[in-house]
Design an enzyme around this catalytic site. Sequence first.
Site, PDB file in Angstrom:
ATOM      1  CG  HIS A  85       1.863   4.867   6.753  1.00 49.78           C
ATOM      2  ND1 HIS A  85       1.619   4.451   5.609  1.00 49.78           N
ATOM      3  CD2 HIS A  85       1.258   3.936   7.645  1.00 49.78           C
ATOM      4  CE1 HIS A  85       0.512   3.342   5.639  1.00 49.78           C
ATOM      5  NE2 HIS A  85       0.536   3.004   7.031  1.00 49.78           N
TER       6      HIS A  85
ATOM      7  CG  HIS B  74      -1.690   6.486   3.194  1.00 44.73           C
ATOM      8  ND1 HIS B  74      -2.427   7.119   4.561  1.00 44.73           N
ATOM      9  CD2 HIS B  74      -1.710   5.137   3.848  1.00 44.73           C
ATOM     10  CE1 HIS B  74      -2.476   6.226   5.556  1.00 44.73           C
ATOM     11  NE2 HIS B  74      -2.288   5.064   4.930  1.00 44.73           N
TER      12      HIS B  74
ATOM     13  CE  LYS C 185      -3.838  -2.204   2.551  1.00 42.88           C
ATOM     14  NZ  LYS C 185      -4.611  -1.975   3.768  1.00 42.88           N
TER      15      LYS C 185
END
Length: 613
Positions: free
Chosen positions: A175, A172, A169
Site C-alpha cells: 500500500h 503493508h 490487514k
Amino acid sequence: MASTSTDTANRPKLGPSPFSVPADLPKLPEVPGTDPTRCVLDSFRIAIAKSVADALELTIEQVYQGVDYGKKGEDFTVALPRFRLPGKVDDLAKKVIEKFQPDDWVESVTHDRAFLHFKCRTATLNRLILDQIHALTYDTESKQPEYGANSIGEGKRVVIEYSSPNIAKSFHVGHLRSTIIGAFLANLYKACGWDVLSLNYLGDWGTQFGLIAVGFEKYGSQEALEKNAIQHLLEIYVKVNADAEKDPSVREQAAAWFKRMEDGDEEALRNWRVWRELSIKKYEEEYARLNVHFDEYTGESMVGAQTMETAVKKLHEMGLIEEDNGALRVNLEKYKLGKAVVRKRDGTSIYLTRDIGAAIERHEKYKFDKMIYVVAAQQDLHLQQFFKVLSLMGYDWADKLEHVNYGLVLGMSTRKGTVVFLDQIIREAASVMHEQMRKNEEKYKAIEDPEKVALEIGITGIKIQDMAAKRINNYTFNWERMLSFEGDTGPYLQYAHVRLSSIERKNPELLPLPAPSKLNLDSLVEPQAREIVFLLGSYPDVVKTALKTHEPSGIVTFAFRLSHAISSAWETVIVKGEQDKEKAKARMALYLAARDVLGAALRLLSIKPLERM
C-alpha cells in the site's frame, strides 16, 4: 530569510504573481500558454522564437513550440526540419544567423547540422531567475511559497483515490506505493491550480469480515483490540484462516455471517463498525507520520446497495449480462477484456459492482472533471473492465476516469528477513539514521529533536527509493542503498538541503541579506553558478511535465541534478572566506534560492525538508 516549510495542502487560488518582467528589457510579444511572471524562461524562449520567426517568416507561436532545452551545455535548441520549410537546412540556418541581433535576452546563436543553439544572456538570467524565485517564495498574496506553481487547472476538480488499504490487514508495503504516488499527485494537482479531493477507499467489506467475525468469537479480546485494532484483527484473521484450511465449515459460517452484514442485520454489523472506526484511527496516525492527508475516508461498505442494484438492472436491460451457474457476468470479449463478474452465485456483491456504484455516486456528489485511481499494475485488467462497463452503460463521464498504475516492490522485508509492515520498516530506518547521526557529537547536540529528525530522514529514504524510477518499474527494496548518504538517495537530498540551510548560520555577518533585486549579481560568472541558476529557472517546467506524465521520478531527478550542481559549485563558488562582501552576498543569494527550490521539490514529493541533521 527563513526557509519556508509549509505543506501544499489545499492551496488557496493563485493570486497575481508578485514578479513582473522589468521594463528596461527589450519588449516581447505575448504568446498564448506562456506565463513569464511564473516561469521567466518563457521570456527567453519567446525572444528566441521571435528571432527565428522573423528570419524565416513563420509565426512566433509556431516556432515557440519548437524551442527545446538544449543538451550538453547548450541553453535552448531549435530543430529546423520540424518547420517543413522549402530549401536546404543550411540555408535556413544561415538566414537566421545573418538576421540575428544579440540583445539582453539572447547573446549568441550557433549552427550545428540541423540545429540552432541559442545562449541566453547570463546577467539577465541571474537577475530574473533569482528575483522571481525570491518574489514567489516570500512575497505572495497567499503567504505560501508558490515558485513552480501555475494555474493550468483553475476551476477544475480532480478526485484522487489512493492508498486504500484493507481494514484488518496491517498497512503493508504494497500500500506504500499507492500512498506515496497518490500524495505526490494530490500535491502536484494543487500546485497546478486544480481543486483536489483526496479519497481513501478502504477495503472494509467482503467475506473476510465474515471470517474475522467467526474468529473474533473464538480468539478476540476487547483489550487487545483497543490497544492496536489493526494488529489484533490481523492476528485473528491469520488464526481463523488456518482453522478454515482444516475445517471447510468455517468458510461456510463466514459466508453466512457476511450475508447477514449485506442484509443489514444490526447484530452482525455492530462489531464491524467498531473495528472500522478503530482501524481508521490507527491508519490516521500512520498517514500523519508519512505527511499524507486525506479529505475523506470512504470504503466499499459506503456504496449504496440501491446504486449497485440499479446498475446491475441497467446492465440487464441493455442486454449486457449473461448468467453462468447463478453468477452474473458482463461479456467484454470483443474488447479483449474477458468476462467481468458483477454478482456472485450467493447473491452477494463483488468489488467490480461496488466500484461501479462508487463511481456513479462520486460523480453525482463531486461533479469532477477527472478522477484518478492510483492502483497497482496487477489490477490493470480490473480497471479496464470497470471503465469499459461504465462507458457501455452510457455514462459520458467514463472517459474522465484515469488509472495511474505502478509496479511491485520486491524483497521488502526487515533486515532479519521477514515480510513486513510499514511500521517496522519506518522504525528500523529511523533507528539506523539515529545511529548515523550520533557519530557526529557536535552536530547531534545542535539538533532539537534528534528522534524526529532521524524519523524524517528514514521516511525520506523510503519515499525517494520508491519514486526515483518510472512508476511502472518493479524495484527491489534495498536497505543499504535506501539509507546511504552517498549516491542518489533520500538522505543525500536532505543533506543537500541542510547544507544550504546552514549558509545563513555560518555567515551571520552577511545578514540580513537584501532581496536579489537589490544585489549586484554580475559577479556570478562561474560556469557552476550559471548551471545552478539555469536549473532553478527550469523548475516550473519540470512541474508541468510531471502533470502530463504523472511521474514523480521527474521531480526526483530534478532534485538530484540540482543537488549535484550545488555540490560541484561548493568548492569554487565560496561564500565563507570570500573577501569581496558584494560577491559573497550574491553567492549567498544563489544558494538560498537553491535551498528554496530544492525545498519546494521535496514538499511536492510529500517530504519535509530539514534544516539540521
